[in-house]
Design an enzyme around this catalytic site. Structure first.
Site, mmCIF file in Angstrom:
data_model
loop_
_atom_site.group_PDB
_atom_site.id
_atom_site.type_symbol
_atom_site.label_atom_id
_atom_site.label_comp_id
_atom_site.label_asym_id
_atom_site.label_seq_id
_atom_site.Cartn_x
_atom_site.Cartn_y
_atom_site.Cartn_z
ATOM 1 C CG ASN A 7 -1.883 1.106 1.274
ATOM 2 O OD1 ASN A 7 -1.807 2.023 0.458
ATOM 3 N ND2 ASN A 7 -2.819 1.058 2.212
ATOM 4 N NE ARG A 90 -6.088 2.034 -0.529
ATOM 5 C CZ ARG A 90 -6.126 3.142 0.182
ATOM 6 N NH1 ARG A 90 -5.091 3.503 0.896
ATOM 7 N NH2 ARG A 90 -7.203 3.890 0.194
ATOM 8 N NE ARG A 238 -7.660 13.536 1.111
ATOM 9 C CZ ARG A 238 -7.844 12.223 1.001
ATOM 10 N NH1 ARG A 238 -8.678 11.753 0.088
ATOM 11 N NH2 ARG A 238 -7.221 11.377 1.797
ATOM 12 C CD GLU A 381 -7.708 -0.036 3.716
ATOM 13 O OE1 GLU A 381 -6.995 0.442 4.608
ATOM 14 O OE2 GLU A 381 -8.125 0.629 2.761
#
Ligand code: AMP
Length: 394
Positions: A7, A90, A238, A381
């Site tokens: 990742n 990923r 963000r 994940e």
């Protein structure tokens, strides 16, 4: 089959080597703060636990270091890189092109590059990770797992923006959705735990990036991140939802270039923009000491989550379970408490004592009379990626 999961993020690379289909973790670790003189390398295998500060200038240095550890004569997990059958990467944005986990070819890499404009913080380092991995593990099959793929089940009424149809039909402008690997993993765990044949679930992924998914019977029906991973909840750097008129005002009246606005909204906004800190642990500790900006940012963050819970409960006409996951969702009892506060009208009642308890296992933190189950589920994940790689290649 040994599967290495990578990742590769903007300043970190997480890795895990798994024996599949046993789902046995052989070793794992990460390189953090790439670009710094004091980057951090962690490597864990059985009782070996190495943490060291080291200068890692770029991603290729980080991946080379990981590869050296993997084959290290005493601490390593394999004798040579050829033992790795596949590397699962990923990839954040796969747009409309990838509904499934995919073997990486030059054409796939080109598409990932094309989608970089939509995932500025993610696709470029994802692609860099793939290209370095191809050199380090030339015999291994390279596989891409897209965060967007899980959301392909969203109905068109949730996918489409209310802009002229041409932009949807000709230009593929639509909601794609992200964090699919995480939402898939935790919602499957929740469904197994609940033992229900039909279910309405809201999965809340709160990490550096944050998103919220509405799931009916395990399928994504709505999601807060949209065309790019920028909409919805307040994130580390963000903004999440803003009025697009602000962008035009910044450009036309305040004199910012579009490039500068993009930087502001992606890298200088969110919790960082509100407080000066990116990491929630810092923000919580400053808030405890009375920092007003930090207190307000935490309130704003939780308020945004509440609004989405309300919206998705209405959209699904009901709610069986809420899931909190990822770095903040799993660890911040404060954010969970603020987000679940005064939600009894919707049947959401948090048990304050259970909420405070620390555990790395799936746990239920609602009161006994809460209509809605509130679950904290550690995401995994890497395991989800390894499972998908195994499924594709076996
Ligand atoms: P992730 O992207 O899932 O790795 O999550 C990273 C974020 O989780 C960090 O930016 C931290 O803000 C947050 N985090 C990690 N541990 C904790 C903790 N114990 N308490 C609060 N926030 C945490």
């Amino acid at each position: 089959m040994k599967v290495l999961v990578l990742n590769s993020g903007s300043s970190s690379i997480k890795f895990k080597l798994l024996q599949m289909p046993l789902e046995k973790v052989i070793c794992y670790g990460m390189v953090e703060r790439i670009g710094d003189e004091d980057a951090l390398m962690c490597y864990k295998k059985d009782t070996i636990n190495i943490q060291k500060t080291i200068s890692i200038k770029k991603h290729s240095d980080g991946l080379n270091l990981i590869a050296r550890y993997l084959v290290h004569p005493e601490k390593g997990a394999i004798k040579n890189p050829q033992e790795i059958y596949a590397v699962g990467h990923r990839v954040v944005h796969g747009g409309d092109s990838f509904a499934e986990t995919t073997l990486i070819t030059d054409a796939v890499k080109k598409q990932i590059k094309n989608y970089s404009v939509l995932a500025l913080l993610h696709n470029p380092p994802n692609l860099e990770g793939i290209e370095i991995s191809e050199k380090l593990f030339p015999k291994a099959k390279q596989v891409a797992i897209f965060d967007t793929a899980f959301h392909q089940t969203m109905p068109i009424k949730a996918r489409k923006y209310a802009i002229p149809n041409k932009f949807y039909t000709e230009d593929d402008i639509q909601v794609y959705g992200f964090h699919g690997t995480s939402h898939k993993y935790v919602s499957e765990k929740a469904i197994e735990y609940l033992g229900m044949d039909t279910s309405k679930i809201i999965s809340i992924h709160l990490g550096n990036g944050c998103s919220i998914t509405a799931l009916v019977n395990g399928q994504s029906v709505d999601h807060s991140l949209g065309f790019a991973p920028s909409n919805g909840l307040i994130m580390g750097s963000r903004s999440g939802d803003i009025d697009h008129a602000i962008i035009f005002h910044m450009v036309h009246s305040l004199g910012y270039s579009l490039e500068e606005v993009k930087e502001v909204l992606n890298k200088e906004s969110g919790m960082l923009g509100l407080t000066g800190f990116n990491d929630l642990r810092d923000i919580q500790s400053k808030a405890e000491k009375g920092n007003k900006d930090c207190q307000l940012a935490l309130d704003m963050n939780a308020y945004r989550i509440k609004k989405y819970i309300g919206a998705y409960t209405a959209a699904m006409n009901g709610l069986d379970a809420l899931i909190f996951t990822a770095g903040i969702g799993e660890n911040s009892c404060l954010i969970r408490r603020l987000a679940c506060l005064d939600m009894d009208y919707l049947g959401i009642e948090l048990d304050l004592v259970k909420n405070e308890k620390k555990s790395s296992l799936l746990r239920e933190i609602n009161t006994d009379c809460s209509k809605v189950k509130i679950l904290v589920i550690p995401t995994n994940e890497e395991l989800e990626i390894a499972k998908q790689v195994y499924k594709l290649l076996s």
